[in-house]
Write an enzyme that holds these catalytic residues in place. Structure first.
Site, PDB file in Angstrom:
ATOM      1  N   CYS A   1      29.393 -15.778  51.022  1.00 53.49           N
ATOM      2  CA  CYS A   1      29.165 -16.771  52.070  1.00 53.49           C
ATOM      3  C   CYS A   1      27.896 -16.416  52.859  1.00 53.49           C
ATOM      4  CB  CYS A   1      30.397 -16.906  52.960  1.00 53.49           C
ATOM      5  SG  CYS A   1      30.390 -18.420  53.956  1.00 53.49           S
TER       6      CYS A   1
ATOM      7  N   HIS B   1      34.177 -18.628  49.245  1.00 51.84           N
ATOM      8  CA  HIS B   1      34.959 -17.410  49.501  1.00 51.84           C
ATOM      9  C   HIS B   1      35.884 -17.147  48.311  1.00 51.84           C
ATOM     10  CE1 HIS B   1      33.976 -16.720  53.777  1.00 51.84           C
ATOM     11  NE2 HIS B   1      33.834 -18.032  53.818  1.00 51.84           N
TER      12      HIS B   1
ATOM     13  N   GLU C   1      37.847 -14.723  47.892  1.00 53.23           N
ATOM     14  CA  GLU C   1      39.115 -14.176  48.379  1.00 53.23           C
ATOM     15  C   GLU C   1      40.057 -15.262  48.888  1.00 53.23           C
ATOM     16  OE1 GLU C   1      36.589 -14.349  52.098  1.00 53.23           O
ATOM     17  OE2 GLU C   1      36.279 -14.045  49.939  1.00 53.23           O
TER      18      GLU C   1
END
Length: 217
Positions: free
Chosen positions: A86, A194, A196
């Site tokens: 990001c 992202h 994650e």
């Protein structure tokens, strides 16, 4: 840790005061990495791979990361995988319109992937938030098995690399913007989304990263 894999690489997450370090760490651990969150330049330099996370403004990110600039440049020069997420991806570029937009003038990025971060300026709602599709444009270890899959985005600026070959994957949001970029050598790369927070697609990307790190052990 999965039943079929064990820790295959030791990765550091750079703690420079910005970014969701815990969720990134949990994602990497699910991808079978040994993970250390650190602000120690020696630990960063010694790792199999380095993650530069980030949430927030480009100028604040570069200011906070200033003590680590030379270490990160050395990591890139050494061939060690360096993964920006990001804002961390945007920091890999040369500069960003965000600083000008905020009245902060020119702010120098790491310049590991020459280019500029641009603000969405069409009819798109800003920020670009939510799930969107990844279209792989060229081969890179990070994108194995993810073409056509969806990832989670939250951003108002996007990377515009100088070299077309720096674009690894794109995403359509009124324009095809680079959602994954990499340097010419291939060891410095970043995702605008992202991983994650991107479910199984994100986990696949993180596993690809960890496996890539393991190759250089």
């Amino acid at each position: 840790m999965s039943a079929t894999r064990q820790t295959v690489a030791d990765v550091v997450v750079v703690d420079y005061g910005l970014g969701n370090l815990r969720s990134v760490t949990r994602g990497l651990e699910r991808a079978d990495a040994g993970v250390e969150i650190t602000d120690d330049p020696d630990a960063i330099a010694a790792a199999d791979g380095v993650v530069l996370p980030g949430v927030g403004a480009f100028s604040e990110g570069m200011e906070n990361a200033a003590p680590f600039r030379e270490t990160l440049l050395s990591v890139a020069e050494s061939g060690t995988p360096l993964f920006g997420i990001c804002l961390g991806m945007q920091m890999l570029l040369t500069t960003s319109e965000e600083a000008d937009h905020a009245g902060q003038g020119d702010v120098e990025g790491l310049d590991l992937i020459p280019g500029t971060n641009l603000r969405f300026d069409g009819d798109q709602k800003v920020p670009h938030m939510g799930w969107n599709e990844l279209t792989v444009r060229r081969e890179h270890p990070l994108v194995e098995g993810i073409d056509g899959e969806y990832a989670y985005f939250v951003h108002s600026y996007y990377a515009d690399p100088d070299a077309e070959t720096a674009v690894v994957a794109t995403t359509d949001y009124g324009l095809d913007f680079p959602s994954i970029v990499a340097n010419e050598a291939g060891n410095v790369f970043g995702t605008q989304f992202h991983p994650e927070k991107s479910g199984e697609t994100g986990l696949q990307i993180l596993r690809n990263f960890v496996d890539f790190c393991a190759e250089g052990r």
